[in-house]
Design a protein around this motif. Structure first.
Motif, PDB file in Angstrom:
ATOM      1  N   SER A 183       0.850  -1.190   0.000  1.00 39.17           N
ATOM      2  CA  SER A 183       0.000   0.000   0.000  1.00 39.17           C
ATOM      3  C   SER A 183       0.889   1.245   0.000  1.00 39.17           C
ATOM      4  N   ALA A 184       0.507   2.238  -0.796  1.00 41.54           N
ATOM      5  CA  ALA A 184       1.393   3.389  -1.035  1.00 41.54           C
ATOM      6  C   ALA A 184       1.751   4.123   0.248  1.00 41.54           C
ATOM      7  N   TRP A 185       0.794   4.176   1.179  1.00 38.82           N
ATOM      8  CA  TRP A 185       1.076   4.908   2.427  1.00 38.82           C
ATOM      9  C   TRP A 185       2.048   4.150   3.321  1.00 38.82           C
ATOM     10  N   ARG A 186       2.412   2.909   2.924  1.00 39.91           N
ATOM     11  CA  ARG A 186       3.414   2.140   3.671  1.00 39.91           C
ATOM     12  C   ARG A 186       4.727   2.028   2.912  1.00 39.91           C
ATOM     13  N   TYR A 187       4.886   2.769   1.827  1.00 36.72           N
ATOM     14  CA  TYR A 187       6.159   2.751   1.094  1.00 36.72           C
ATOM     15  C   TYR A 187       7.298   3.106   2.054  1.00 36.72           C
ATOM     16  N   PRO A 188       8.438   2.410   1.938  1.00 38.27           N
ATOM     17  CA  PRO A 188       9.570   2.738   2.810  1.00 38.27           C
ATOM     18  C   PRO A 188      10.217   4.096   2.475  1.00 38.27           C
ATOM     19  N   PRO A 196       3.193   8.627  -0.413  1.00 34.49           N
ATOM     20  CA  PRO A 196       2.000   9.103  -1.129  1.00 34.49           C
ATOM     21  C   PRO A 196       0.757   8.464  -0.525  1.00 34.49           C
ATOM     22  N   GLY A 197      -0.274   9.257  -0.336  1.00 38.31           N
ATOM     23  CA  GLY A 197      -1.512   8.742   0.247  1.00 38.31           C
ATOM     24  C   GLY A 197      -2.555   8.494  -0.820  1.00 38.31           C
TER      25      GLY A 197
END
Ligand code: 3EB
Length: 307
Positions: A183-188, A196-197
């Motif tokens: 999920s984008a909000w968990r990108y490192p 990005p949300g």
């Protein structure tokens, strides 16, 4: 040349979009000239229509229209006026948030962001990453209960104008994630200070349509097939199939599934068109000249899938 007047005169027109320099200007708040050129020039006008009377207006630099429980909102910010991309994004998202607070259609389902020169700058100074910082700062906790589906693509207009528009509703949708993708909000951290949300897709409130976010050859959180547009396109189509499964939709796309393909290099457009015609026969795909927000990504798709 695509003219908006006829489309805007039709009852129930919530919004109308022209793509590229060939389209005309119009003062109607529902009209937006998107600063992306199409390889299928002249691109047809994109129409959003609802089964109800539409009202529209302006509030400061926000433009809006509403009808039948749906809301369209658009904002364009000149970066030079705002003091750079981060400030422009901050201002735009704060203005959108403020405006949404005045409306009953408070569920933001889908957002498009078109940004000039999106990959300029290195590391955290890359303009897309500055955009992400400003977006998050302007939003505050507005999407704390869930992100909308989104697209963020680079345009080539000499004027650095940040263009953002959204679709919101009285009723909530259902966000959909892709099991093949982090999920984008968990990108490192390596992808920027501010993740990005956005959701990978959003099922519309009536569960009859899936709004598909910008989807590229991202597997897990990594970009796949660097430098190989054909392999990236194939991986993207695999991502889209996984997304449809995740949303509980039947497999595949059809003639009622309008998609856009954003292609970084004009020299790749022909190959992308050929592959899409072969892999998605009969599916209406508008081919756009646009930059994906990671510089190694060469192609991205977004669009709609009707149940
Ligand atoms: C990706 O998978 C590609 O910043 O709002 C896709 C869709 C992407 C939306 C956004 C970014 C955004 O990470 C990039």
């Amino acid at each position: 040349m695509a003219q908006p007047e006829v489309a805007l005169a039709e009852s129930g027109t919530l919004a109308a979009f022209g793509f590229g320099a060939g389209t005309s200007d119009n003062d109607d708040p529902r009209w937006l000239r998107v600063a992306l050129e199409s390889f299928d020039a002249p691109a047809p006008i994109e129409l959003w229509q609802v089964d109800a009377p539409v009202v529209c207006g302006r509030q400061n630099d926000v433009r809006w229209s509403a009808g039948g429980g749906w809301l369209f909102v658009a904002i364009e910010v000149d970066e030079q006026m705002a003091g750079g991309i981060e400030h422009a994004a901050h201002h735009a998202y704060a203005a959108l948030r403020q405006f949404m607070g005045t409306r009953n259609e408070r569920h933001v389902l889908r957002i498009w962001n078109y940004i000039g020169d999106i990959n300029r700058g290195d590391g955290d100074a890359e303009r897309y990453k500055q955009f992400c910082d400003g977006r998050a700062a302007g939003l505050g906790d507005f999407f704390a209960t869930g992100f909308p589906a989104a697209t963020a693509i680079g345009h080539h207009d000499r004027q650095r104008t940040l263009q953002i528009y959204l679709l919101a509703s009285l009723d909530a949708g259902q966000a959909v994630e892709n099991p093949r993708q982090t999920s984008a909000w968990r990108y490192p951290r390596q992808y920027g200070r501010t993740s990005p949300g956005f959701a990978r897709a959003m099922l519309m409130p009536a569960r009859d349509v899936l709004a598909i976010s910008g989807t590229a050859a991202v597997v897990g959180h990594a970009s796949a097939h660097e430098g190989n547009v054909e392999a990236q396109l194939s991986e993207t189509l695999t991502n889209l199939e996984a997304l449809l499964t995740s949303a509980g939709m039947p497999a595949g796309f059809d003639t009622h599934s309008p998609l856009k393909a954003y292609v970084r290099h004009a020299t790749d457009a022909g190959r992308v068109r050929d592959i899409l015609q072969q892999r998605l026969p009969g599916v209406p795909v508008l081919l756009m000249h646009g930059d994906v927000c990671r510089s190694e990504l060469l192609v991205e798709l977004d669009g709609w899938r009707y149940a």
